[in-house]
Design an enzyme around this catalytic site. Structure first.
Site, PDB file in Angstrom:
ATOM      1  N   ASP A 154       9.002   3.489  13.569  1.00 19.57           N
ATOM      2  CA  ASP A 154       9.715   2.447  14.302  1.00 19.57           C
ATOM      3  C   ASP A 154      11.146   2.206  13.814  1.00 19.57           C
ATOM      4  O   ASP A 154      12.111   2.507  14.509  1.00 19.57           O
ATOM      5  CB  ASP A 154       8.898   1.143  14.341  1.00 19.57           C
ATOM      6  CG  ASP A 154       8.325   0.725  12.998  1.00 19.57           C
ATOM      7  OD1 ASP A 154       8.634   1.384  11.984  1.00 19.57           O
ATOM      8  OD2 ASP A 154       7.575  -0.262  12.952  1.00 19.57           O
ATOM      9  N   ASP A 212       1.306   4.947   1.516  1.00 12.59           N
ATOM     10  CA  ASP A 212       0.890   5.915   2.536  1.00 12.59           C
ATOM     11  C   ASP A 212       1.539   7.256   2.257  1.00 12.59           C
ATOM     12  O   ASP A 212       2.689   7.332   1.843  1.00 12.59           O
ATOM     13  CB  ASP A 212       1.307   5.422   3.931  1.00 12.59           C
ATOM     14  CG  ASP A 212       0.600   4.131   4.303  1.00 12.59           C
ATOM     15  OD1 ASP A 212      -0.520   3.907   3.822  1.00 12.59           O
ATOM     16  OD2 ASP A 212       1.179   3.338   5.072  1.00 12.59           O
ATOM     17  N   ASP A 230       0.837  -1.192   0.000  1.00 16.85           N
ATOM     18  CA  ASP A 230       0.000   0.000   0.000  1.00 16.85           C
ATOM     19  C   ASP A 230       0.877   1.250   0.000  1.00 16.85           C
ATOM     20  O   ASP A 230       2.062   1.177   0.298  1.00 16.85           O
ATOM     21  CB  ASP A 230      -0.965   0.010   1.191  1.00 16.85           C
ATOM     22  CG  ASP A 230      -0.313  -0.446   2.466  1.00 16.85           C
ATOM     23  OD1 ASP A 230      -0.931  -1.159   3.252  1.00 16.85           O
ATOM     24  OD2 ASP A 230       0.871  -0.066   2.691  1.00 16.85           O
TER      25      ASP A 230
HETATM   26  P1  ATP Z   1       3.901  -3.261   5.166  1.00 18.05           P
HETATM   27  O1  ATP Z   1       4.684  -3.430   3.919  1.00 18.05           O
HETATM   28  O2  ATP Z   1       3.730  -4.513   5.912  1.00 18.05           O
HETATM   29  O3  ATP Z   1       2.621  -2.483   5.018  1.00 18.05           O
HETATM   30  P2  ATP Z   1       4.745  -0.895   6.504  1.00 18.05           P
HETATM   31  O4  ATP Z   1       6.132  -0.471   6.887  1.00 18.05           O
HETATM   32  O5  ATP Z   1       4.043  -0.095   5.482  1.00 18.05           O
HETATM   33  O6  ATP Z   1       4.852  -2.412   6.099  1.00 18.05           O
HETATM   34  P3  ATP Z   1       2.500  -0.394   8.190  1.00 18.05           P
HETATM   35  O7  ATP Z   1       2.020  -1.215   9.324  1.00 18.05           O
HETATM   36  O8  ATP Z   1       1.670  -0.288   6.957  1.00 18.05           O
HETATM   37  O9  ATP Z   1       3.935  -0.968   7.829  1.00 18.05           O
HETATM   38  O10 ATP Z   1       2.823   1.050   8.763  1.00 18.05           O
HETATM   39  C1  ATP Z   1       3.195   2.157   7.942  1.00 18.05           C
HETATM   40  C2  ATP Z   1       4.296   2.965   8.606  1.00 18.05           C
HETATM   41  O11 ATP Z   1       3.840   3.492   9.851  1.00 18.05           O
HETATM   42  C3  ATP Z   1       5.543   2.138   8.949  1.00 18.05           C
HETATM   43  O12 ATP Z   1       6.435   2.058   7.880  1.00 18.05           O
HETATM   44  C4  ATP Z   1       6.111   2.907  10.127  1.00 18.05           C
HETATM   45  O13 ATP Z   1       6.842   3.992   9.689  1.00 18.05           O
HETATM   46  C5  ATP Z   1       4.864   3.415  10.829  1.00 18.05           C
HETATM   47  N1  ATP Z   1       4.417   2.503  11.903  1.00 18.05           N
HETATM   48  C6  ATP Z   1       3.447   1.565  11.814  1.00 18.05           C
HETATM   49  N2  ATP Z   1       3.276   0.910  12.974  1.00 18.05           N
HETATM   50  C7  ATP Z   1       4.149   1.448  13.837  1.00 18.05           C
HETATM   51  C8  ATP Z   1       4.470   1.220  15.205  1.00 18.05           C
HETATM   52  N3  ATP Z   1       3.846   0.281  15.913  1.00 18.05           N
HETATM   53  N4  ATP Z   1       5.434   2.000  15.764  1.00 18.05           N
HETATM   54  C9  ATP Z   1       6.046   2.957  15.046  1.00 18.05           C
HETATM   55  N5  ATP Z   1       5.804   3.204  13.769  1.00 18.05           N
HETATM   56  C10 ATP Z   1       4.878   2.474  13.147  1.00 18.05           C
HETATM   57 MG    MG Z   2       2.050  -0.358   4.824  1.00 18.48          MG
END
Ligand code: ATP
Ligand code: MG
Length: 444
Positions: A152, A76, A74
């Site tokens: 994170d 963001d 996705d």
């Molecule tokens: P994926 O490819 O699995 O979607 P992602 O890195 O995009 O991985 P998401 O859960 O969609 O993960 O979250 C988007 C962003 O928000 C992350 O890249 C991170 O920067 C931030 N984030 C999400 N959850 C947390 C958390 N628990 N603590 C700190 N930052 C977070």
């Molecule tokens: Mg994501």
């Protein structure tokens, strides 16, 4: 070569663990992200925000995945526009969330999530934490340099700036991605305490991206694992799904054990893993889930949870049978007991536990190869999942392979032939059943 970007802003390093607030800017010619690889809706959102005079960046996993040459799950977006300002720019926008408002921009089935830059809640903001250090409030708007610190891992904290197509990097994430290194931003213990789910995210990213976790970080996870006990079981369900339904279940399962976190998610299963057959069965279930995801086939959480809990359910069923219960009752009682114990840690919605019970109950019914009963099994709505489950048990060496073979062959026939086989079986002399390899086969 990377260029240092000199910020005109006043430095406020003290709030940020002594790390510079000046970012490294990786210009368009220095990095490999091409707009061709960004989905059209995400580009539309970025451009419109930019044209309206706001800052607009692609953030998080999308930037990371694009740099790694993967297609992001996705996209963001982060901006300095407030959710209300975003919503004025897009007709297809819905504001969601009570604690922290987010804008969801809908393009058919695709949603682009737009978040306003948020301020951090570092150690200085004690009022935002409970006694164990967990974040209680996370709802203060900020600027881009604030937003970085609440993310994170460094690899997840890069900003792709639509104004000049550069990457803004405050934390060394660009270098960490090239070195395939997963590194928490700031002090590890503080960050894991703020949100213990980050430990599971570490396992997930390490498994999925094949990134390394350094020894310090491993040590912190080994020590702080028990904090997962305080996380609402519904949130853990979401996280477990991400761990096991992203195409890297097998690797995640291994890594969870290596970091000793598996026991907080599945306490009734962890001791069963010493049994080679059980461990192999779960591994095969993970592997088959991964294969299905790679082939774009549907997967259900019910299958994995059924596989996970099968060993303790089988054991408990056996104990119930020995205390005099009929097999079907013994199994249902065992299922109820194990499911209610499991949902205290990782919740499982009812629509899935119903299917888990079906999968388990069908296992003993596969021994019937004749007449109405076999016909009913073949046409049971959960036949396919239960049959896959049966064959995994055979492949893991828990039971003989003959039932799995018989049902496999049956499915290769057309409906007319199936009818014939099932009714012929009824008149044939009783087929000698080979004994299950083990006593607790659930096959009585
Ligand atoms: P994926 O490819 O699995 O979607 P992602 O890195 O995009 O991985 P998401 O859960 O969609 O993960 O979250 C988007 C962003 O928000 C992350 O890249 C991170 O920067 C931030 N984030 C999400 N959850 C947390 C958390 N628990 N603590 C700190 N930052 C977070
Ligand atoms: Mg994501």
């Amino acid at each position: 070569m990377m260029k240092w970007f000199k910020s005109k802003r006043k430095k406020n390093n003290d709030a940020n663990d002594g790390v510079s607030t000046d970012p490294v800017i990786i210009t368009r010619s220095e990095h490999g992200i091409s707009r061709k690889n960004i989905d059209e809706p995400a580009l539309k959102v970025l451009y419109r925000l930019h044209k309206a005079g706001y800052q607009a960046c692609l953030v998080g996993g999308a930037v990371r995945d694009l740099l790694l040459g993967r297609h992001p799950k996705d996209f963001d977006v982060a901006t300095d526009a407030t959710p209300e300002q975003v919503s004025k720019l897009f007709r297809n926008c819905r504001l969601i969330g009570r604690r922290f408002r987010l804008a969801h921009i809908h393009f058919g089935r695709q949603i682009i999530e737009v978040a306003t830059f948020r301020a951090p809640h570092g150690e200085l903001h004690q009022e935002h934490h409970d006694e164990s250090g967990r974040v209680l409030r996370d709802n203060v708007y900020g600027e881009i340099h604030d937003d970085v610190w609440r993310r994170d891992f460094t690899a997840n904290a890069l900003y792709y700036n639509i104004a000049d197509f550069s990457i803004i990097d405050y934390v060394g994430g660009y270098e960490d991605i090239s070195n395939k290194r997963l590194r928490l931003i700031g002090d590890q213990e503080t960050r894991y305490r703020e949100d213990p789910v980050r430990m599971l995210r570490a396992i997930r990213f390490a498994s999925k991206l094949e990134f390394s976790i350094d020894d310090n970080c491993k040590q912190a996870i080994l020590e702080l694992g028990p904090l997962l006990g305080d996380i609402p079981s519904a949130r853990l369900f979401e996280e477990v799904l991400k761990l096991f339904h992203s195409g890297h279940a097998e690797e995640s399962f291994i890594t969870l054990q290596e970091y000793d976190l598996f026991k907080y998610l599945f306490p009734d299963v962890v001791n069963e893993l010493a049994d080679k057959t059980t461990a192999e069965f779960i591994r095969l279930a993970m592997q088959s889930t991964d294969d299905r995801i790679k082939l774009d086939k549907p997967v259900t959480p019910a299958f994995l949870f059924a596989a996970m809990l099968w060993a303790p359910v089988r054991k408990q069923t056996q104990a119930n049978v020995e205390s005099g219960m009929p097999y079907a009752v013994a199994l249902q009682k065992a299922a109820t007991k194990l499911i209610s114990s499991q949902v205290r840690h990782v919740s499982i919605p009812k629509r899935f536990t119903t299917i888990m019970r079906d999968i388990w109950a069908l296992q003993s019914r596969f021994r019937n190869h004749s007449g109405r009963r076999a016909y009913a099994v073949l046409h049971h709505p959960k036949f396919r999942a239960a049959y896959d489950f049966l064959c995994l048990r055979a492949n893991a060496g828990e039971i003989e392979v003959d039932d799995c073979r018989w049902w496999t062959e049956l499915q290769e026939k057309n409906p007319e032939q199936q009818k014939k086989i099932i009714s012929a079986q009824q008149h044939a002399p009783r087929r000698r059943r080979s004994r299950p390899k083990r006593d607790q086969g659930g096959n009585q």
